[in-house]
Design a protein around this motif. Structure first.
Motif, PDB file in Angstrom:
ATOM      1  N   LEU A 141       0.832  -1.198   0.000  1.00 44.00           N
ATOM      2  CA  LEU A 141       0.000   0.000   0.000  1.00 44.00           C
ATOM      3  C   LEU A 141       0.868   1.251   0.000  1.00 44.00           C
ATOM      4  CD1 LEU A 141      -2.577  -1.055   2.748  1.00 44.00           C
ATOM      5  CD2 LEU A 141      -2.830  -1.264   0.265  1.00 44.00           C
ATOM      6  N   GLU A 142       0.671   2.105  -0.999  1.00 41.93           N
ATOM      7  CA  GLU A 142       1.326   3.420  -1.041  1.00 41.93           C
ATOM      8  C   GLU A 142       0.202   4.434  -1.066  1.00 41.93           C
ATOM      9  OE1 GLU A 142       2.388   6.759  -1.518  1.00 41.93           O
ATOM     10  OE2 GLU A 142       2.464   6.304  -3.655  1.00 41.93           O
ATOM     11  N   LEU A 143       0.039   5.150   0.052  1.00 43.34           N
ATOM     12  CA  LEU A 143      -1.155   5.959   0.253  1.00 43.34           C
ATOM     13  C   LEU A 143      -0.812   7.453   0.281  1.00 43.34           C
ATOM     14  CD1 LEU A 143      -2.696   3.595   2.943  1.00 43.34           C
ATOM     15  CD2 LEU A 143      -2.848   3.451   0.445  1.00 43.34           C
ATOM     16  N   GLY A 144      -1.626   8.234   0.933  1.00 45.81           N
ATOM     17  CA  GLY A 144      -1.458   9.678   0.909  1.00 45.81           C
ATOM     18  C   GLY A 144      -0.430  10.176   1.906  1.00 45.81           C
ATOM     19  N   GLY A 145      -0.368  11.489   2.046  1.00 49.13           N
ATOM     20  CA  GLY A 145       0.584  12.074   2.975  1.00 49.13           C
ATOM     21  C   GLY A 145       0.179  13.479   3.372  1.00 49.13           C
ATOM     22  N   LYS A 146       0.587  13.880   4.563  1.00 44.72           N
ATOM     23  CA  LYS A 146       0.494  15.276   5.009  1.00 44.72           C
ATOM     24  C   LYS A 146       1.924  15.687   5.305  1.00 44.72           C
ATOM     25  CE  LYS A 146      -1.844  18.972   6.049  1.00 44.72           C
ATOM     26  NZ  LYS A 146      -2.525  19.728   4.982  1.00 44.72           N
ATOM     27  N   ASN A 147       2.647  16.005   4.245  1.00 45.02           N
ATOM     28  CA  ASN A 147       4.105  16.072   4.298  1.00 45.02           C
ATOM     29  C   ASN A 147       4.600  17.455   4.726  1.00 45.02           C
ATOM     30  OD1 ASN A 147       4.245  13.373   2.916  1.00 45.02           O
ATOM     31  ND2 ASN A 147       3.258  14.579   1.309  1.00 45.02           N
ATOM     32  N   ALA A 148       5.512  17.467   5.660  1.00 42.05           N
ATOM     33  CA  ALA A 148       6.015  18.719   6.218  1.00 42.05           C
ATOM     34  C   ALA A 148       7.348  19.105   5.585  1.00 42.05           C
ATOM     35  CB  ALA A 148       6.186  18.587   7.725  1.00 42.05           C
ATOM     36  N   LEU A 149       7.444  20.375   5.199  1.00 39.00           N
ATOM     37  CA  LEU A 149       8.712  20.978   4.808  1.00 39.00           C
ATOM     38  C   LEU A 149       9.109  21.919   5.934  1.00 39.00           C
ATOM     39  CD1 LEU A 149      10.988  21.628   2.805  1.00 39.00           C
ATOM     40  CD2 LEU A 149       9.490  23.392   1.820  1.00 39.00           C
ATOM     41  N   ILE A 150      10.204  21.591   6.625  1.00 40.94           N
ATOM     42  CA  ILE A 150      10.664  22.389   7.759  1.00 40.94           C
ATOM     43  C   ILE A 150      11.747  23.338   7.269  1.00 40.94           C
ATOM     44  CG2 ILE A 150      11.777  22.331  10.015  1.00 40.94           C
ATOM     45  CD1 ILE A 150      10.535  19.581  10.449  1.00 40.94           C
ATOM     46  N   ILE A 151      11.513  24.643   7.438  1.00 36.42           N
ATOM     47  CA  ILE A 151      12.457  25.674   7.020  1.00 36.42           C
ATOM     48  C   ILE A 151      13.053  26.291   8.271  1.00 36.42           C
ATOM     49  CG2 ILE A 151      12.723  27.841   5.759  1.00 36.42           C
ATOM     50  CD1 ILE A 151      10.220  26.990   4.113  1.00 36.42           C
ATOM     51  N   LEU A 152      14.303  25.951   8.520  1.00 44.84           N
ATOM     52  CA  LEU A 152      14.968  26.430   9.737  1.00 44.84           C
ATOM     53  C   LEU A 152      15.380  27.896   9.590  1.00 44.84           C
ATOM     54  CD1 LEU A 152      17.100  23.256  10.586  1.00 44.84           C
ATOM     55  CD2 LEU A 152      14.812  23.889  11.397  1.00 44.84           C
ATOM     56  N   GLY A 153      15.691  28.521  10.720  1.00 42.30           N
ATOM     57  CA  GLY A 153      15.904  29.963  10.751  1.00 42.30           C
ATOM     58  C   GLY A 153      17.100  30.458   9.984  1.00 42.30           C
ATOM     59  N   ASP A 154      18.051  29.563   9.649  1.00 42.26           N
ATOM     60  CA  ASP A 154      19.242  29.989   8.907  1.00 42.26           C
ATOM     61  C   ASP A 154      19.099  29.757   7.405  1.00 42.26           C
ATOM     62  OD1 ASP A 154      19.335  27.252   8.840  1.00 42.26           O
ATOM     63  OD2 ASP A 154      21.331  27.058   9.717  1.00 42.26           O
ATOM     64  N   ALA A 155      17.904  29.374   6.946  1.00 43.77           N
ATOM     65  CA  ALA A 155      17.699  29.102   5.524  1.00 43.77           C
ATOM     66  C   ALA A 155      17.623  30.392   4.724  1.00 43.77           C
ATOM     67  CB  ALA A 155      16.423  28.295   5.324  1.00 43.77           C
ATOM     68  N   ASP A 156      17.985  30.313   3.457  1.00 39.16           N
ATOM     69  CA  ASP A 156      17.846  31.433   2.528  1.00 39.16           C
ATOM     70  C   ASP A 156      16.357  31.578   2.182  1.00 39.16           C
ATOM     71  OD1 ASP A 156      17.483  32.762  -0.041  1.00 39.16           O
ATOM     72  OD2 ASP A 156      19.649  32.639  -0.309  1.00 39.16           O
ATOM     73  N   PRO A 157      15.722  32.716   2.476  1.00 40.21           N
ATOM     74  CA  PRO A 157      14.282  32.857   2.231  1.00 40.21           C
ATOM     75  C   PRO A 157      13.876  32.662   0.777  1.00 40.21           C
ATOM     76  CG  PRO A 157      15.041  34.578   3.715  1.00 40.21           C
ATOM     77  CD  PRO A 157      16.274  33.891   3.189  1.00 40.21           C
ATOM     78  N   ASP A 158      14.698  33.115  -0.167  1.00 38.69           N
ATOM     79  CA  ASP A 158      14.357  32.945  -1.579  1.00 38.69           C
ATOM     80  C   ASP A 158      14.333  31.473  -1.968  1.00 38.69           C
ATOM     81  OD1 ASP A 158      14.072  35.691  -2.547  1.00 38.69           O
ATOM     82  OD2 ASP A 158      16.195  35.898  -2.076  1.00 38.69           O
ATOM     83  N   VAL A 159      15.383  30.760  -1.567  1.00 42.50           N
ATOM     84  CA  VAL A 159      15.465  29.335  -1.884  1.00 42.50           C
ATOM     85  C   VAL A 159      14.358  28.569  -1.166  1.00 42.50           C
ATOM     86  CG1 VAL A 159      16.893  27.267  -1.715  1.00 42.50           C
ATOM     87  CG2 VAL A 159      17.936  29.451  -2.356  1.00 42.50           C
TER      88      VAL A 159
END
Length: 490
Positions: free
Chosen positions: A256-274
């Protein structure tokens, strides 16, 4: 190599039919296939019911033994030939994917490219080592070998109809199984006819691959048919639970390959544009109708405003419309019912205090890129898979809070972590309860060489792709050999 390039998918061959040992009428009749962008009828295909599934499963089982005994190198040759045909006719076939599933051209071509890669990867399995010698307690020879299940039933969805069908079909065929495939009735050409045609032209023996589009009754029949040993299902958590229940009751192996509620975590030192670019791609690609879509954009509060502003600007500049114009970034939602479901989630979030910063209202089947900020637990936008182009922004104050928010989900498919500090990103990622982890990337990733799948409501811990294919589509057989039979004391 003599490969047709302009009439490969000629409807005269298959109109009103399904693919059994060849093209034939179904007992359940026909169904019209429509373009979700404009409602135009594209074609008519055979619609399978329980009797058609029974026929297909019986024919597949009768043909499977000879296929399994064929030299692996010959099975590989047929698979590679099918990949050649897919690539050679890609320009023509991509148009069907666009028309039928509402895909923009770039996404349709990704399906062609990845579909061929999945088939070529599967071809390598046909000649892979398939056994090992075992220690014993006497003078007999013991070994274990991987053997095919027999007939594998494949059920695939509408969103990536070619890739999500062929990844299971090709792997199952490569290791000696026959296949009965039920593509989604909304995308039976991209998810079925194309695949039947490439294997037909590649020289696959008749009966080994049966493709019968159908609805829930056909799916239930496939899961309970005594000639089918395994089910490979890709779809919703609700559908997967039903498949798992029926297949389990009938003692079948089930993937079974089902759905997802997938999180993208953007840490505080990340480049905002990227970071904003990654969030936009993950949330809006193919109108968000992807199981790995970025369902939650978790942003450190120190850069939340900067990333949000950029994401809103991107959403406002993504044109929505008919993909056939080649002038849009987002195509149509697959059905009116799905538009209604998306709208209900957005309206619930706003009613409970979230801010609507972009989009948020459909024009028929066309739903614009939408951004919600201030999303919190208790909102449908936080808890449920949207399956629409909605970026749900959640702020956090610490890495520990981000981990806790991501792990609140009942799903467990994919996650991404973006940071200038790889060690920090890895430390966060190692705490996430998902089947796929992407450091410094968004959540929509896939390919033939990696074991793809999830946990919790995202699947039953099974995988498809890469090293998992042999594990899933074969089973162990123990063989012991004595030089001569010996008497026992009874």
């Amino acid at each position: 190599m003599n490969i047709q390039t302009h009439t490969f998918i000629d409807a005269g061959r298959w109109s009103g039919r399904a693919f059994f040992g060849g093209w034939d009428r179904t007992e359940a009749g026909t169904i019209n296939v429509t373009d979700p962008a404009n409602g135009t009828v594209l074609a008519s295909v055979g619609l399978g019911g329980p009797a058609d599934i029974a026929r297909a499963a019986g024919e597949a089982r009768a043909a499977q033994k000879a296929w399994a005994k064929m030299l692996g190198a010959e099975r590989a040759r047929i698979l590679n030939r099918a990949a050649d045909l897919l690539e050679a006719n890609g320009a023509e076939l991509a148009l069907w994917i666009m028309k039928e599933s509402g895909s923009i051209h770039q996404k349709a071509m990704i399906e062609i490219e990845h579909g061929a890669l999945f088939i070529r990867h599967a071809a390598t399995l046909a000649t892979a080592p398939s056994g090992m010698f075992l220690p014993g307690m006497d003078d007999r020879e013991n070994y274990a070998r991987r053997v095919p299940h027999g007939v594998v039933g494949v059920i695939s969805p509408f969103n990536f109809p070619l890739v999500l069908s062929v990844r299971s079909i090709a792997a199952a065929l490569a290791v000696g199984n026959a296949v009965v495939h039920k593509p989604d009735p909304r995308t039976p050409i991209s998810g079925g006819i194309i695949i039947a045609r490439i294997f037909e032209e590649a020289g696959l023996p008749a009966g080994i691959l049966q493709i019968v589009p159908g609805g829930a009754d056909a799916g239930e029949a496939l899961c309970s048919d005594p000639n089918v040993a395994m089910i490979s299902f890709t779809g919703s958590a609700r559908g997967g639970a039903k498949v798992g229940e029926i297949a389990g009751r009938n003692l079948k192996r089930v993937q079974l390959e089902l759905g997802g509620k997938n999180a993208l975590i953007i840490l505080g030192d990340a480049d905002p544009d990227v970071a904003a670019s990654n969030a936009a791609w993950g949330a809006f690609l193919h109108q968000g109708q992807i199981c790995m879509a970025t369902g939650l954009v978790l942003i450190d509060e120190k850069i939340e405003q900067a990333v949000t502003d950029r994401l809103v600007a991107k959403a406002a500049h993504l044109p929505v419309g008919d993909p056939s114009s080649n002038q849009v970034a987002l195509g149509p939602i697959i059905s009116d019912a799905q538009v209604t479901a998306i709208q209900a989630i957005v309206d619930d979030a706003v009613a409970k205090g979230a801010r609507l910063l972009a989009g948020g209202r459909s024009d028929g089947r066309f739903y614009p890129a939408t951004v919600l900020s201030g999303v919190k637990p208790g909102m449908l936008a936080f808890e449920e898979e949207v399956f629409g182009p909605v970026a749900c922004i959640v702020s956090f104050r610490s890495d520990e809070e981000a981990i806790a928010l991501a792990n609140r989900s009942d799903y467990g498919l994919a996650a991404g972590v973006i940071s200038a500090d790889i060690g920090r990103a890895m430390a966060v990622g190692e705490e996430l309860e998902v089947g796929q982890l992407h450091i410094n990337d968004q959540t929509v990733n896939g390919g033939p060489y990696a074991p793809f799948g999830g946990r919790g409501k995202s699947g039953n811990g099974t995988r498809v792709g890469g090293p998992a294919d042999i594990e899933e589509f074969t089973q162990w057989q123990w063989v012991s050999v004595k030089k001569t039979a010996t008497p026992y004391p009874f």
